[in-house]
Scaffold this motif. Structure first.
Motif, PDB file in Angstrom:
ATOM      1  N   ALA A  77       0.869  -1.120   0.002  1.00  0.00           N
ATOM      2  CA  ALA A  77       0.010  -0.037  -0.079  1.00  0.00           C
ATOM      3  C   ALA A  77       0.773   1.252   0.009  1.00  0.00           C
ATOM      4  O   ALA A  77       0.460   2.377  -0.626  1.00  0.00           O
ATOM      5  CB  ALA A  77      -1.001   0.087   1.141  1.00  0.00           C
ATOM      6  N   ALA A  78       1.936   1.075   0.393  1.00  0.00           N
ATOM      7  CA  ALA A  78       2.831   2.334   0.597  1.00  0.00           C
ATOM      8  C   ALA A  78       4.446   1.723   0.555  1.00  0.00           C
ATOM      9  O   ALA A  78       4.892   0.454   1.059  1.00  0.00           O
ATOM     10  CB  ALA A  78       2.840   3.223   1.734  1.00  0.00           C
ATOM     11  N   GLY A 218      -0.666   8.352  -7.515  1.00  0.00           N
ATOM     12  CA  GLY A 218      -0.453   8.037  -6.033  1.00  0.00           C
ATOM     13  C   GLY A 218      -0.379   9.116  -5.237  1.00  0.00           C
ATOM     14  O   GLY A 218      -0.857  10.451  -5.483  1.00  0.00           O
ATOM     15  N   ARG A 219      -0.330   8.723  -3.858  1.00  0.00           N
ATOM     16  CA  ARG A 219      -0.038   9.704  -2.744  1.00  0.00           C
ATOM     17  C   ARG A 219       1.261   9.804  -2.383  1.00  0.00           C
ATOM     18  O   ARG A 219       1.970   8.497  -2.082  1.00  0.00           O
ATOM     19  CB  ARG A 219      -0.894   9.099  -1.771  1.00  0.00           C
ATOM     20  CG  ARG A 219      -2.758   9.392  -2.087  1.00  0.00           C
ATOM     21  CD  ARG A 219      -3.319   8.938  -0.762  1.00  0.00           C
ATOM     22  NE  ARG A 219      -3.110   7.395  -0.512  1.00  0.00           N
ATOM     23  CZ  ARG A 219      -3.878   6.516  -1.140  1.00  0.00           C
ATOM     24  NH1 ARG A 219      -4.827   6.816  -1.936  1.00  0.00           N
ATOM     25  NH2 ARG A 219      -3.648   5.299  -0.672  1.00  0.00           N
ATOM     26  N   VAL A 220       1.940  10.864  -2.111  1.00  0.00           N
ATOM     27  CA  VAL A 220       3.082  11.218  -1.841  1.00  0.00           C
ATOM     28  C   VAL A 220       3.368  12.003  -0.397  1.00  0.00           C
ATOM     29  O   VAL A 220       2.742  13.074  -0.648  1.00  0.00           O
ATOM     30  CB  VAL A 220       4.015  11.839  -3.013  1.00  0.00           C
ATOM     31  CG1 VAL A 220       5.482  11.904  -2.538  1.00  0.00           C
ATOM     32  CG2 VAL A 220       3.731  11.009  -4.258  1.00  0.00           C
ATOM     33  N   TRP A 247      -1.314   7.963   5.847  1.00  0.00           N
ATOM     34  CA  TRP A 247      -2.000   8.537   4.774  1.00  0.00           C
ATOM     35  C   TRP A 247      -1.663   8.189   3.429  1.00  0.00           C
ATOM     36  O   TRP A 247      -2.538   8.025   2.359  1.00  0.00           O
ATOM     37  CB  TRP A 247      -1.809  10.195   4.885  1.00  0.00           C
ATOM     38  CG  TRP A 247      -2.393  10.753   3.693  1.00  0.00           C
ATOM     39  CD1 TRP A 247      -3.734  11.138   3.438  1.00  0.00           C
ATOM     40  CD2 TRP A 247      -1.718  11.135   2.572  1.00  0.00           C
ATOM     41  NE1 TRP A 247      -3.941  11.636   2.445  1.00  0.00           N
ATOM     42  CE2 TRP A 247      -2.669  11.731   1.699  1.00  0.00           C
ATOM     43  CE3 TRP A 247      -0.320  11.161   1.942  1.00  0.00           C
ATOM     44  CZ2 TRP A 247      -2.337  12.381   0.394  1.00  0.00           C
ATOM     45  CZ3 TRP A 247       0.012  11.630   0.908  1.00  0.00           C
ATOM     46  CH2 TRP A 247      -0.989  12.500  -0.019  1.00  0.00           C
ATOM     47  N   ALA A 248      -0.441   7.963   3.180  1.00  0.00           N
ATOM     48  CA  ALA A 248       0.139   7.467   2.096  1.00  0.00           C
ATOM     49  C   ALA A 248      -0.448   5.994   1.635  1.00  0.00           C
ATOM     50  O   ALA A 248      -0.707   5.858   0.682  1.00  0.00           O
ATOM     51  CB  ALA A 248       1.712   7.483   1.752  1.00  0.00           C
ATOM     52  N   GLY A 251      -4.918   6.847   2.519  1.00  0.00           N
ATOM     53  CA  GLY A 251      -5.644   8.210   1.893  1.00  0.00           C
ATOM     54  C   GLY A 251      -6.511   8.758   3.172  1.00  0.00           C
ATOM     55  O   GLY A 251      -6.961   9.612   2.914  1.00  0.00           O
ATOM     56  N   LYS A 252      -6.414   8.074   4.127  1.00  0.00           N
ATOM     57  CA  LYS A 252      -7.452   8.437   5.522  1.00  0.00           C
ATOM     58  C   LYS A 252      -6.589   9.548   6.416  1.00  0.00           C
ATOM     59  O   LYS A 252      -5.454   9.616   6.293  1.00  0.00           O
ATOM     60  CB  LYS A 252      -7.617   7.327   6.189  1.00  0.00           C
ATOM     61  CG  LYS A 252      -8.540   6.044   5.309  1.00  0.00           C
ATOM     62  CD  LYS A 252      -8.765   4.966   6.337  1.00  0.00           C
ATOM     63  CE  LYS A 252      -9.332   4.089   5.694  1.00  0.00           C
ATOM     64  NZ  LYS A 252      -9.719   2.703   6.250  1.00  0.00           N
ATOM     65  N   GLY A 253      -7.455  10.139   7.072  1.00  0.00           N
ATOM     66  CA  GLY A 253      -7.178  11.207   8.041  1.00  0.00           C
ATOM     67  C   GLY A 253      -7.111  12.577   7.819  1.00  0.00           C
ATOM     68  O   GLY A 253      -6.919  13.608   8.557  1.00  0.00           O
TER      69      GLY A 253
END
Length: 258
Positions: A77-78, A218-220, A247-248, A251-253
């Motif tokens: 997931a990360a 993606g999330r960074v 979070w990465a 995506g929560k928080g």
């Protein structure tokens, strides 16, 4: 009756490893490749990350080299680049990493991971980080300010935080939409204190040291903090890192509208 109870306990003991693994929330790959200036930190960081994973129910894979980038990255997931810059990856590994991010993978880049050498060789990675490294003065104590208290990497931090580190200076952002999480107050240290023959002047009133953004699918999360090994024993720093990892990975928080 005693025999039945013993049989039941044996069955439960057999199932427990499977139950424990099923409780893992997500998988994280931590890549911590020792380099010239960052090698002894791994002795402290690895057991701390393992305890972090146990505490939060995360399935952790630790790697001392780039070999995982040769395989399937989709289970993670990360991916945490812990003092590991993109220039450690070979061409095929870079392509695999890009695919992973485009499919929604999360990335956490810490400290030395922000410096790509030589600059401009892999523009995609520099945009992933969001800013390019310029220089840093000698290690000094300074005040870190929380700029975004709504982001998970700040939840455990005070509004003003005394911290000792290398204060990386950056050029103008190469990616739009960067959201600053932490900044350093340059009035609380000497940005010009550097080795003979080098020049550092600081970044002025706005000097980000941690930020996040969404990039290429993606999330960074990026943090410039984490130079000396002792920092990996600091509970606040570990909370900062895990907030970014969480979070990465999920995506929560944060407010979904942001």
């Amino acid at each position: 009756m005693t025999r039945r109870l013993l049989t039941l306990l044996l069955c439960l003991a057999t199932l427990l490893p499977c139950i424990a693994r099923a409780q893992d929330q997500f998988k994280v790959l931590v890549v911590a490749i020792p380099n010239r200036y960052h090698h002894d930190y791994t002795v402290v960081a690895k057991p701390q990350f393992e305890r972090m994973a146990q505490r939060h129910g995360v399935d952790l894979t630790w790697s001392w080299n780039s070999a995982p980038f040769d395989g399937d990255l989709s289970p993670y997931a990360a991916i945490v680049l812990l003092n590991t810059p993109g220039d450690e990856l070979k061409a095929a590994q870079r392509a695999n990493f890009e695919t992973y991010v485009r499919k929604g993978g999360g990335v956490v880049a810490a400290h030395r991971a922000l410096i790509f050498n030589p600059p401009g060789e892999w523009p995609w990675f520099e945009r992933l980080i969001g800013r390019t490294f310029r220089i840093h003065p000698m290690v000094q104590t300074a005040t870190v300010r929380v700029e975004d208290a709504s982001f998970p990497a700040t939840f455990g931090l005070p509004a003003r935080w005394i911290w000792t580190d290398e204060w990386y200076e950056f050029n103008a952002p190469v990616t739009r939409g960067l959201r600053t999480v932490l900044s350093v107050d340059e009035t609380t240290y000497d940005p010009t204190r550097i080795w003979p023959g080098q020049t550092a002047k600081g970044m002025g009133a706005h000097h980000p040291v941690a930020w996040y953004h969404r990039y290429d699918g993606g999330r960074v999360f990026v943090t410039a903090l984490g130079h000396t090994p002792a920092l990996y024993d600091d509970p606040l720093y570990l909370e900062h890192l895990y907030g970014g990892i969480w979070w990465a990975a999920t995506g929560k928080g944060i407010d979904a509208a942001r």
